[in-house]
Scaffold this motif. Structure first.
Motif, mmCIF file in Angstrom:
data_model
loop_
_atom_site.group_PDB
_atom_site.id
_atom_site.type_symbol
_atom_site.label_atom_id
_atom_site.label_comp_id
_atom_site.label_asym_id
_atom_site.label_seq_id
_atom_site.Cartn_x
_atom_site.Cartn_y
_atom_site.Cartn_z
ATOM 1 N N LYS A 93 0.830 -1.205 0.000
ATOM 2 C CA LYS A 93 0.000 0.000 0.000
ATOM 3 C C LYS A 93 0.870 1.263 0.000
ATOM 4 N N VAL A 94 1.937 1.239 0.792
ATOM 5 C CA VAL A 94 2.855 2.381 0.830
ATOM 6 C C VAL A 94 3.437 2.627 -0.565
ATOM 7 N N ALA A 95 3.886 1.540 -1.201
ATOM 8 C CA ALA A 95 4.530 1.678 -2.519
ATOM 9 C C ALA A 95 3.556 2.269 -3.530
ATOM 10 N N ARG A 96 2.331 1.758 -3.538
ATOM 11 C CA ARG A 96 1.369 2.240 -4.537
ATOM 12 C C ARG A 96 0.969 3.689 -4.265
ATOM 13 N N ASN A 114 -1.380 7.277 -10.611
ATOM 14 C CA ASN A 114 -1.955 5.969 -10.277
ATOM 15 C C ASN A 114 -1.459 4.808 -11.108
ATOM 16 N N GLU A 115 -1.088 5.113 -12.362
ATOM 17 C CA GLU A 115 -0.727 4.008 -13.264
ATOM 18 C C GLU A 115 0.609 3.377 -12.865
ATOM 19 N N TYR A 116 1.392 4.043 -12.035
ATOM 20 C CA TYR A 116 2.662 3.449 -11.574
ATOM 21 C C TYR A 116 2.400 2.499 -10.402
ATOM 22 N N SER A 117 1.731 1.402 -10.695
ATOM 23 C CA SER A 117 1.248 0.528 -9.621
ATOM 24 C C SER A 117 1.943 -0.829 -9.597
#
Ligand SMILES: *Cc1c(COP(=O)(O)O)cnc(C)c1O
Length: 387
Positions: free
Chosen positions: A111-114, A123-126
């Protein structure tokens, strides 16, 4: 009905248990109801870092039980604050989120990473890059992170956004990063369930470099390797890298369920009010046990862990029926000529409890196992491997 029969009848069939019932423990010994004594070389899969019936750990836990056993996270308690302070002081990380297990600590890291990437890049860097042969837990998201197809097949669809690169192959990580919009790379420095395989230093430094260059978070899963297991407080300290997020659990609690997600200066404020939570997370009894574990992992103590490790590696290497010895510290994988499960079964017979990981015998003894006890166990293992 016997305990074993009742368990088989009423407990879900998810574990292939060994035919051993345990009633009590003392130090690195475990006892079954018939009085049979075992040397414990698994410590509940790297959990009981100071063995059983340990006075210091017990007194930390019991004295907290006598005060208050649970408050929820709506209030402040001393053990939770103290544990977070200790972990930050000893690692240089800035903030800690407490969970109940390794999988949940990893859920927090994900969750932290996203959110970090969503805030900074969109958002697309998921996508999160993990490694083949890794293990990150059993929730549907941490299963997706786990790079072993055999865990995936029956539970589709898993959480999307995970790709698996090849361990010790930096080009494979580079192409995963190139082909996807990546927010984090998540690794175990020593793959535990994957067969006790330490990553190469050059590879880990290469991953760190990619992360720095592209503002990707380096997440290190120290659930199994952490808390003194590899001879340093955390395994990444053997590699000279500074992660952005560290997760840990297993040995942290010394036998009670607690997980932690540590965040550095870059990530400490990614999660805000309401972004994450856990009813039991940072429970004062578990945290009090964990404080007593972390306080004891001094440099002197870790030097003893390293001495025992050297003894184990030196003594096992080159013995009849032992093809190789891998791992780090007191996290040891033994490739035997005989099938690992046969070696483990024979060790049980002779009073030594070992684990397996893939095709290897795996040892995760208590960090404070006395040298004489360790020697007895290694002798039995060498004998069983030679047959
Ligand atoms: C055991 C393990 C987990 C999962 O921990 P649980 O407490 O069982 O959820 C995650 N990552 C690694 C590296 C592990 O060894």
């Amino acid at each position: 009905m016997s305990i074993i029969e009742r368990d088989k009848k009423y407990v879900a069939n998810t574990y292939a248990r060994f035919p051993v019932e345990i009633v009590s423990g003392e130090g690195s010994y475990l006892y079954s109801p018939d009085g049979k004594k075992y040397i414990d070389m698994g410590s509940g899969i790297g959990v009981t870092a100071f063995g059983f019936n340990d006075e210091q750990w017990k007194s930390a836990v019991v004295s907290q039980i006598n005060k208050v056993q649970h408050t929820s996270n709506l209030y402040y308690t001393e053990p939770c604050a103290r544990l977070a302070e200790l972990l930050c002081e000893k690692t240089g990380m800035k903030k800690v989120f407490f969970a109940n297990s390794g999988a949940e600590a990893n859920e927090c890291a994900i969750k932290v990473a996203r959110k970090y990437a969503a805030d900074k890049k969109g958002n697309e860097y998921s996508t999160i890059v993990t490694l083949k042969n890794s293990f990150h837990g059993r929730t549907l998201t941490t299963l997706a992170a786990t790079g072993q197809d055999k865990f995936h097949e029956l539970f589709q669809p898993l959480t999307s956004g995970f790709v698996h690169a090849t361990a010790n192959d930096i080009d494979s990580v580079k192409s995963a990063v190139k082909e996807n919009k990546v927010c984090a790379i998540m690794i175990e420095c020593v793959q535990g369930e994957g067969g006790v395989i330490a990553l190469d230093k050059e590879f880990v430094l290469g991953v760190k470099k990619i992360c720095d260059e592209q503002d990707i978070l380096l997440v290190i899963d120290e659930v199994q390797t952490g808390n003194g297991r590899t001879g340093k407080l955390y395994a990444y300290m053997n590699y000279g890298v500074e992660p952005d997020v560290v997760t840990t659990a297993k040995g942290l609690g010394g036998g009670l369920p607690i997980g932690a997600c540590l965040m550095n200066a870059k990530t400490e404020n990614v999660l805000g009010f309401g972004d994450h939570g856990s009813t039991y997370g940072g429970n004062p009894v578990c945290a009090a046990g964990a404080v007593s574990v972390i306080e004891r992992l001094t440099d002197e103590f870790l030097a003893e862990v390293n001495e025992k490790s050297q003894y184990v590696f030196n003594t096992l290497s080159g013995k009849k029926g032992i093809e190789s010895v891998s791992g780090m510290g007191l996290m040891v994988g033994i490739k035997t000529t005989r099938p690992a499960k046969d070696v483990v079964a024979e060790c049980i017979d002779k009073g030594v409890l070992c684990l397996t990981a893939k095709d290897k015998v795996r040892l995760l003894p208590a960090l404070n196992i006395p040298m004489e006890v360790l020697k007895d166990a290694i002798e039995v293992i060498i004998d069983a491997a030679s047959k």
